[in-house]
Design an enzyme around this catalytic site. Structure first.
Site, mmCIF file in Angstrom:
data_model
loop_
_atom_site.group_PDB
_atom_site.id
_atom_site.type_symbol
_atom_site.label_atom_id
_atom_site.label_comp_id
_atom_site.label_asym_id
_atom_site.label_seq_id
_atom_site.Cartn_x
_atom_site.Cartn_y
_atom_site.Cartn_z
ATOM 1 N N LYS A 1 0.861 -1.184 0.000
ATOM 2 C CA LYS A 1 0.000 0.000 0.000
ATOM 3 C C LYS A 1 0.896 1.234 0.000
ATOM 4 C CE LYS A 1 -4.016 -2.106 2.185
ATOM 5 N NZ LYS A 1 -5.044 -2.031 3.243
ATOM 6 N N ASP B 1 -13.866 1.834 9.911
ATOM 7 C CA ASP B 1 -14.219 1.149 8.659
ATOM 8 C C ASP B 1 -14.223 -0.369 8.802
ATOM 9 O OD1 ASP B 1 -14.924 1.230 5.933
ATOM 10 O OD2 ASP B 1 -12.863 0.792 5.352
ATOM 11 N N LEU C 1 -1.498 -14.198 4.133
ATOM 12 C CA LEU C 1 -1.930 -15.363 4.895
ATOM 13 C C LEU C 1 -1.920 -16.580 3.977
ATOM 14 C CD1 LEU C 1 -4.881 -13.742 6.875
ATOM 15 C CD2 LEU C 1 -2.574 -14.247 7.694
ATOM 16 N N ALA D 1 2.351 -9.193 5.118
ATOM 17 C CA ALA D 1 2.544 -10.585 4.707
ATOM 18 C C ALA D 1 1.210 -11.230 4.343
ATOM 19 C CB ALA D 1 3.212 -11.370 5.827
#
Length: 503
Positions: A203, A376, A310, A308
């Site tokens: 991101k 959120d 999953l 990371a």
């Protein structure tokens, strides 16, 4: 016979000066050292001062915290691993072989003559050891060498591919501008694969650390902040939840580590050079296909967070469940919990909140979100293997840490309406409110380990202490009203239906 030379006196003077310098700077210091060695033991010459012992230093706050008995207590029972090592290795070996074949065909299609070395799958890779370490107790143990290695690998390893995330791909060419909720697009994120075959969600930086979200912004159109993802991982670990995937900051070269390694032609097409000669890219979506929404390097380097991955859903299926305290994603709508203070009584009657630890885990998540300021949390995920009592995954935390000057008390609705909390959660919150283990101090120290430090500004760190006090005050009001035996739940027992406000 030649006469005497006129410059002979000058030569003699020069030789004399050299001899004097040699005596003063070389022979005399050597003679003094020899005289000192020959001096008797009782020589009154002053001895050089002995070095002072170092001043005692207090143990770092983070180390003191993790050494506390609350952070060393054994789990109530044996931890159940999420994955079987043999099955996981077999699955990822097949995936690595498939990726290598496709990559070879891709290079052949581009007529690239130099062969690319195939990506190896090493069982000791940090990302694989992290996934194998996931258990019913959390995403990683309290002391995990695999997480340390994984954070280092995500920070340092070269990237070998870059692509849009799955939700970005789902939106390509199919964006509905009439919808207010924009789950992606403006919040561009990419999947990066590293040299060890591990993957991470990238991101990019969209907002400077010192900038606050404007108070007129709705939570569902707020920026996603890369530093919020990093800080959420550290806070989650400090609270001993261990439900946020390991996340680290990194300076990415958007040209070499994204553009030059991606095979996605759509992603390649959205790169451009700005008027300031910076390399930029944006999301390929009709309502966001504008250069003013791009993210740009400086000129090539761009800050971002790397979280990371999953385990694959084929190995470890997950459920995505609507949050009972979901917000209204519209400009003027209200959900029932926002207008009904007895809403928790309804939730208690619904499966699985009626007879499992799920409600306690919802309250944990609400406390975590309140500390970060994240409004959120519309869904939560959990591994199906661990059943109804499994822990909730605290994913997608990038909308936290937006406003340090405002405490959104409505995030605490699950706590204030249900008046229930885990005993271990409450004990750790009280510990982090003590001066010796102050939350802002241990967070400040923990975040200094990240390559992008300082991750949070000082006002955001101090806001953590203020919000922690508000959480403890909310718990205190519940205890005053219903009693500690009703409010504070034993983590290991199956909670019975408890009286709530208005019950």
């Amino acid at each position: 016979m030649p006469g005497p030379r006129r410059d002979r006196p000058a030569v003699l003077l020069l030789l004399g000066a050299l001899l004097a310098a040699d005596l003063y700077f070389h022979l005399w210091p050597r003679a003094r050292r020899e005289l000192r060695r020959a001096s008797p033991p009782g020589c009154p010459c002053p001895a050089p001062p002995a070095p002072r012992p170092p001043l005692p230093r207090a143990a770092p706050a983070l180390r003191r915290l993790f050494a506390h008995p609350l952070y060393r207590a054994a789990p109530p029972g044996p931890a159940e691993p999420l994955l079987g090592a043999r099955e996981a290795l077999r699955y990822y070996r097949r995936k690595a072989a498939r990726w290598n074949r496709r990559h070879k065909l891709y290079r052949e299609g581009l007529n690239l003559s130099s062969p690319a070395a195939p990506l190896p799958l090493r069982p000791e890779a940090g990302w694989l050891q992290f996934q194998l370490g996931i258990s019913s107790e959390g995403l990683y143990p309290r002391s995990s060498a695999a997480v340390t290695r994984l954070l280092r690998d995500m920070r340092d390893l070269p990237t070998v591919s870059a692509d849009y995330s799955q939700d970005e791909k789902a939106l390509l060419g199919a964006c509905d501008c009439s919808q207010i909720v924009k789950p992606s697009g403006v919040h561009l994120k990419l999947v990066l694969r590293f040299q060890d075959f591990g993957k991470a969600m990238f991101k990019p930086m969209r907002q400077k650390r010192e900038e606050e979200t404007p108070e007129d912004f709705f939570y569902f159109v707020d920026f996603q902040r890369h530093n919020a993802e990093i800080a959420a991982f550290h806070l989650d670990r400090i609270l001993d939840f261990r439900r946020v995937p390991p996340t680290v900051g990194r300076l990415i070269n958007v040209t070499k580590e994204i553009l030059e390694v991606t095979k996605n032609e759509v992603l390649q097409s959205v790169f451009f050079v700005s008027p300031a000669s910076n390399v930029c890219f944006f999301a390929k979506c009709p309502y966001m296909c504008k250069t003013e929404y791009a993210v740009c390097g400086n000129p090539h380097l761009l800050e971002g967070s790397l979280s990371a991955f999953l385990p694959s859903l084929n190995l470890a299926p997950r459920l995505s469940i609507p949050n009972p305290w979901i917000r209204s994603y519209s400009f003027d709508g209200k959900e029932e919990w926002e207008v009904n203070p007895l809403y928790c009584n309804t939730v208690r009657e619904m499966y699985p909140y009626s007879n499992s630890n799920r409600l306690l885990n919802i309250v944990d998540m609400a406390i975590f979100d309140f500390l970060t300021g994240n409004m959120d949390r519309h869904h939560y995920e959990m591994f199906t293997k661990f059943g109804d009592d499994g822990f909730l995954l605290h994913l997608d935390n990038a909308r936290g840490f937006g406003r340090h000057s405002h405490d959104e008390l409505s995030i605490l609705a699950p706590l204030s309406q249900c008046c229930i909390i885990k005993r271990t959660t409450l004990l750790r919150l009280r510990l982090l409110a003590e001066p010796e283990y102050r939350l802002s101090e241990v967070m400040r120290e923990s975040l200094l380990q990240d390559p992008l430090a300082p991750v949070l500004t000082e006002p955001h760190l101090l806001a953590l202490d203020r919000r922690l006090q508000l959480v403890l005050e909310a718990v205190g009001k519940c205890i005053d009203t219903f009693g500690e035996a009703t409010v504070v739940a034993n983590d290991t027992a199956q909670p019975q239906s408890r009286a709530g406000p208005g019950a």
